[in-house]
Motif scaffolding. Sequence first.
Motif, PDB file in Angstrom:
ATOM      1  N   TYR A 168      11.805   4.937  -4.877  1.00 57.64           N
ATOM      2  CA  TYR A 168      10.754   4.336  -4.050  1.00 57.64           C
ATOM      3  C   TYR A 168      11.241   3.035  -3.428  1.00 57.64           C
ATOM      4  N   SER A 169      10.768   2.759  -2.218  1.00 54.05           N
ATOM      5  CA  SER A 169      11.076   1.514  -1.513  1.00 54.05           C
ATOM      6  C   SER A 169      10.153   0.398  -1.985  1.00 54.05           C
ATOM      7  N   GLU A 194       8.011  -0.921  -0.302  1.00 46.22           N
ATOM      8  CA  GLU A 194       6.700  -0.661   0.287  1.00 46.22           C
ATOM      9  C   GLU A 194       5.967   0.452  -0.459  1.00 46.22           C
ATOM     10  N   HIS A 196       7.111   3.666  -0.731  1.00 46.82           N
ATOM     11  CA  HIS A 196       7.322   4.951  -0.076  1.00 46.82           C
ATOM     12  C   HIS A 196       8.492   5.677  -0.734  1.00 46.82           C
ATOM     13  N   ILE A 197       8.394   6.990  -0.830  1.00 49.79           N
ATOM     14  CA  ILE A 197       9.461   7.791  -1.432  1.00 49.79           C
ATOM     15  C   ILE A 197      10.691   7.773  -0.524  1.00 49.79           C
ATOM     16  N   LEU A 198      11.825   7.482  -1.138  1.00 54.24           N
ATOM     17  CA  LEU A 198      13.093   7.472  -0.415  1.00 54.24           C
ATOM     18  C   LEU A 198      13.945   8.693  -0.728  1.00 54.24           C
ATOM     19  N   TYR A 201       1.583   8.237  -0.669  1.00 56.14           N
ATOM     20  CA  TYR A 201       2.456   8.429  -1.833  1.00 56.14           C
ATOM     21  C   TYR A 201       1.770   8.083  -3.148  1.00 56.14           C
ATOM     22  N   ASP A 202       0.548   7.608  -3.073  1.00 64.04           N
ATOM     23  CA  ASP A 202      -0.237   7.306  -4.273  1.00 64.04           C
ATOM     24  C   ASP A 202      -0.607   8.617  -4.954  1.00 64.04           C
ATOM     25  N   ASP A 241       0.846  -1.190   0.000  1.00 59.70           N
ATOM     26  CA  ASP A 241       0.000   0.000   0.000  1.00 59.70           C
ATOM     27  C   ASP A 241       0.883   1.242   0.000  1.00 59.70           C
ATOM     28  N   PRO A 242       0.876   2.032  -1.077  1.00 56.85           N
ATOM     29  CA  PRO A 242       1.712   3.229  -1.096  1.00 56.85           C
ATOM     30  C   PRO A 242       1.179   4.357  -0.215  1.00 56.85           C
ATOM     31  N   ALA A 243       0.002   4.167   0.338  1.00 55.05           N
ATOM     32  CA  ALA A 243      -0.609   5.138   1.262  1.00 55.05           C
ATOM     33  C   ALA A 243      -0.621   6.531   0.645  1.00 55.05           C
TER      34      ALA A 243
END
Length: 166
Positions: A109-110, A112, A114-116, A75-76, A71-73
Amino acid sequence: MTTTYTAQPIAPRVLKELRATDDAGRPPAPFTDAEGGAPLRCCLGRSEPGDRIALVSYAPLRRWAAEKGVDPAAYDEVGPVFIHAEECAGPDADAALPFTNAHRTIRRYSAEGHILGGRLVEEPAHFEQALGEAFDDPAVALVHVRAVEYGCFLYEVRGDRELRRD
């Protein structure tokens, strides 16, 4: 050893869906491109004058995350992309990284979703190096190459071994 990174166009299955209903729930409104030059995410080339194209809303991270079961939460993101209005041949198999003729951002992006972090790339000759630096970090699963001026998604490059060529 030098690694060559491959830009990933929007997948044909996804293009078929976007040509019916885009990721914002709207039907596309195809038009004839009178001037040409639109960056097409289906074939990773630029439109020619007279091409039938559509500007559609696309959620690249959402679709990638669904494939991976994550789920990118927050960050989508959904943003505009140009595609051919009808099916096209896709990108040239031997094409270099496209759309490197202007400043671009490489967003990491990871696994998961999420932006790194990210990096501004100002020179075409620095793209391979910037991608190499991104994938040197084992936490990076994919990167998005984006336009600086509008933030639009251009294409993704995945860190998966099967999508990287030596």
